[in-house]
Design a protein around this motif. Sequence first.
Motif, PDB file in Angstrom:
ATOM      1  N   LEU A  60       0.815  -1.228   0.000  1.00  0.00           N
ATOM      2  CA  LEU A  60       0.000   0.000   0.000  1.00  0.00           C
ATOM      3  C   LEU A  60       0.841   1.268   0.000  1.00  0.00           C
ATOM      4  O   LEU A  60       0.329   2.366  -0.226  1.00  0.00           O
ATOM      5  N   THR A  61       2.131   1.109   0.282  1.00  0.00           N
ATOM      6  CA  THR A  61       3.017   2.281   0.301  1.00  0.00           C
ATOM      7  C   THR A  61       4.208   2.062  -0.636  1.00  0.00           C
ATOM      8  O   THR A  61       5.280   2.631  -0.434  1.00  0.00           O
ATOM      9  N   SER A  62       3.979   1.226  -1.646  1.00  0.00           N
ATOM     10  CA  SER A  62       5.025   0.973  -2.636  1.00  0.00           C
ATOM     11  C   SER A  62       4.403   1.154  -4.022  1.00  0.00           C
ATOM     12  O   SER A  62       4.365   0.226  -4.824  1.00  0.00           O
ATOM     13  N   LYS A  63       3.908   2.355  -4.244  1.00  0.00           N
ATOM     14  CA  LYS A  63       3.085   2.626  -5.426  1.00  0.00           C
ATOM     15  C   LYS A  63       3.607   3.835  -6.175  1.00  0.00           C
ATOM     16  O   LYS A  63       4.160   4.751  -5.566  1.00  0.00           O
ATOM     17  N   VAL A  64       3.358   3.839  -7.476  1.00  0.00           N
ATOM     18  CA  VAL A  64       3.817   4.953  -8.314  1.00  0.00           C
ATOM     19  C   VAL A  64       2.681   5.380  -9.245  1.00  0.00           C
ATOM     20  O   VAL A  64       1.967   4.535  -9.809  1.00  0.00           O
ATOM     21  N   ALA A  65       2.526   6.690  -9.404  1.00  0.00           N
ATOM     22  CA  ALA A  65       1.583   7.245 -10.388  1.00  0.00           C
ATOM     23  C   ALA A  65       2.392   8.018 -11.427  1.00  0.00           C
ATOM     24  O   ALA A  65       3.247   8.827 -11.069  1.00  0.00           O
ATOM     25  N   VAL A  66       2.130   7.720 -12.691  1.00  0.00           N
ATOM     26  CA  VAL A  66       2.806   8.425 -13.786  1.00  0.00           C
ATOM     27  C   VAL A  66       1.722   9.203 -14.539  1.00  0.00           C
ATOM     28  O   VAL A  66       0.739   8.616 -15.008  1.00  0.00           O
ATOM     29  N   VAL A  67       1.895  10.504 -14.636  1.00  0.00           N
ATOM     30  CA  VAL A  67       0.819  11.368 -15.140  1.00  0.00           C
ATOM     31  C   VAL A  67       1.329  12.185 -16.316  1.00  0.00           C
ATOM     32  O   VAL A  67       2.478  12.647 -16.325  1.00  0.00           O
ATOM     33  N   SER A  68       0.458  12.354 -17.313  1.00  0.00           N
ATOM     34  CA  SER A  68       0.833  13.165 -18.488  1.00  0.00           C
ATOM     35  C   SER A  68      -0.433  13.782 -19.074  1.00  0.00           C
ATOM     36  O   SER A  68      -1.553  13.363 -18.754  1.00  0.00           O
ATOM     37  N   ALA A  69      -0.264  14.777 -19.942  1.00  0.00           N
ATOM     38  CA  ALA A  69      -1.419  15.347 -20.647  1.00  0.00           C
ATOM     39  C   ALA A  69      -2.002  14.251 -21.526  1.00  0.00           C
ATOM     40  O   ALA A  69      -1.280  13.407 -22.048  1.00  0.00           O
ATOM     41  N   SER A  70      -3.339  14.258 -21.678  1.00  0.00           N
ATOM     42  CA  SER A  70      -3.985  13.179 -22.432  1.00  0.00           C
ATOM     43  C   SER A  70      -4.308  13.603 -23.857  1.00  0.00           C
ATOM     44  O   SER A  70      -4.669  14.751 -24.103  1.00  0.00           O
ATOM     45  N   GLY A  71      -4.218  12.627 -24.760  1.00  0.00           N
ATOM     46  CA  GLY A  71      -4.660  12.863 -26.123  1.00  0.00           C
ATOM     47  C   GLY A  71      -6.089  12.380 -26.332  1.00  0.00           C
ATOM     48  O   GLY A  71      -6.645  12.471 -27.429  1.00  0.00           O
ATOM     49  N   HIS A  72      -6.708  11.845 -25.263  1.00  0.00           N
ATOM     50  CA  HIS A  72      -8.066  11.304 -25.387  1.00  0.00           C
ATOM     51  C   HIS A  72      -9.068  12.458 -25.374  1.00  0.00           C
ATOM     52  O   HIS A  72      -8.949  13.367 -24.546  1.00  0.00           O
ATOM     53  N   PRO A  73     -10.072  12.422 -26.261  1.00  0.00           N
ATOM     54  CA  PRO A  73     -11.013  13.551 -26.331  1.00  0.00           C
ATOM     55  C   PRO A  73     -11.798  13.781 -25.038  1.00  0.00           C
ATOM     56  O   PRO A  73     -12.232  14.904 -24.773  1.00  0.00           O
ATOM     57  N   ASP A  74     -11.961  12.735 -24.213  1.00  0.00           N
ATOM     58  CA  ASP A  74     -12.751  12.894 -22.991  1.00  0.00           C
ATOM     59  C   ASP A  74     -11.887  12.974 -21.734  1.00  0.00           C
ATOM     60  O   ASP A  74     -12.394  12.776 -20.620  1.00  0.00           O
ATOM     61  N   ALA A  75     -10.590  13.189 -21.894  1.00  0.00           N
ATOM     62  CA  ALA A  75      -9.717  13.232 -20.713  1.00  0.00           C
ATOM     63  C   ALA A  75      -8.771  14.423 -20.788  1.00  0.00           C
ATOM     64  O   ALA A  75      -8.361  14.848 -21.873  1.00  0.00           O
ATOM     65  N   ASP A  76      -8.448  14.966 -19.612  1.00  0.00           N
ATOM     66  CA  ASP A  76      -7.425  16.023 -19.534  1.00  0.00           C
ATOM     67  C   ASP A  76      -6.048  15.410 -19.329  1.00  0.00           C
ATOM     68  O   ASP A  76      -5.066  15.872 -19.887  1.00  0.00           O
ATOM     69  N   VAL A  77      -6.008  14.378 -18.483  1.00  0.00           N
ATOM     70  CA  VAL A  77      -4.710  13.761 -18.204  1.00  0.00           C
ATOM     71  C   VAL A  77      -4.816  12.241 -18.266  1.00  0.00           C
ATOM     72  O   VAL A  77      -5.890  11.668 -18.090  1.00  0.00           O
ATOM     73  N   ASP A  78      -3.673  11.617 -18.507  1.00  0.00           N
ATOM     74  CA  ASP A  78      -3.555  10.161 -18.451  1.00  0.00           C
ATOM     75  C   ASP A  78      -2.841   9.792 -17.152  1.00  0.00           C
ATOM     76  O   ASP A  78      -1.887  10.477 -16.742  1.00  0.00           O
TER      77      ASP A  78
END
Length: 357
Positions: A60-78
């Motif tokens: 539960l404390t060994s996690k990673v989130a990788v975030v970027s701008a999205s190319g999907h028409p219904d999303a702001d970020v991936d």
Amino acid sequence: MTNGPEGLRCMLMRGGTSKGAYFLAEDLPFDAEARDALLLRVMGSPDPRQIDGLGGAHPLTSKVAVVSASGHPDADVDYLFLQVGVERPEVSDRQNCGNLLAGVGPFAAERGLVEPGSGETSVRIRMLNTGDLATATFATPDGRVAYDGSAEISGVPGTAAPVVIGFQQGDRPLLPTGRARDILADTPVTCVDNGMPTVLIAASALSVSGYEEPAELEEDQRLGERLQEIRLAAGPLMGLGDVSGTTVPKLSLLAPPLHGGAVMTRTFIPVRCHTSIGVLGAAGVAAGLRVPGGVGQDVAELPETGDRLRIEHPTGFLDVESAVDPGTGDSAPAARRTAVVRTARKIFDGTVFPRPV
Ligand code: NQM
């Protein structure tokens, strides 16, 4: 890319009842193998104590989130979630994480991927692990993310600003085996996927009460073997193939509620027993309880009206707004609405120095 020769730009955040390292995709190697090797060094894996890295010596404390701008028409970020092994040198993208998801909107606003509103901000997020979409809404007074607030979530001391998350399930079926009930390893189960593949089992079917402490259940070797047998049988039926080395499906033991909720749970993720419950895990339990003929209906106490289901867990409860179309002879049950309130907090923002190779 703002990384120095040795360090990486990183934000450590609590997301719901979990904690993880958040990165912009551009701050990590593009190549998945190189990225995963680097993340093992960042988190201090493999090592049961993760003493030489950011990891907290528990999944539960060994996690990673990788975030970027999205190319999907219904999303702001991936948002790509990566589970970093504690004792094993493994990084897996085979599961999503609804707890770290709570930090993704605030992180995107902090890093300038979205323009914060003056008052509140909604960020549309595509979760790359599953392709599902979610919208996270949080307070941004004066155009800055507010972390302080009055929302309380079980499993986290104190209060913080709420992050309201609504989910839109993709095209995957709610019941991956096509049935409300299967018998696996001589045990009646309901296999659900409302964002996280999960096998629901009445605790009594495994000769436990479902009220034991997580540590006590983890020590029960016979229970561990039964759960593994059920999981290995569930994998192919749920379309997941051989799951001997994967973190999904999870297993949730169900017992009658103790505190006025709908059901009590003990969730295996899949070897360690969760000290609370994952967001998407709880979403699966909630939807599963509403499936006619599912094993949850033997133990749960469902409210007569309203969408809210209180899922009890070892350290409190998680409320899920959950509506399910029960299906007819021709159509299968399907999740119609899923929403939760979580909180998140920025713990540090800076440069992390990976363990040398
Ligand atoms: O189910 C743990 C957690 C999770 C996943 C796990 C989660 C979710 O509590 O949405 O958040 O099931 O491995 O972080």
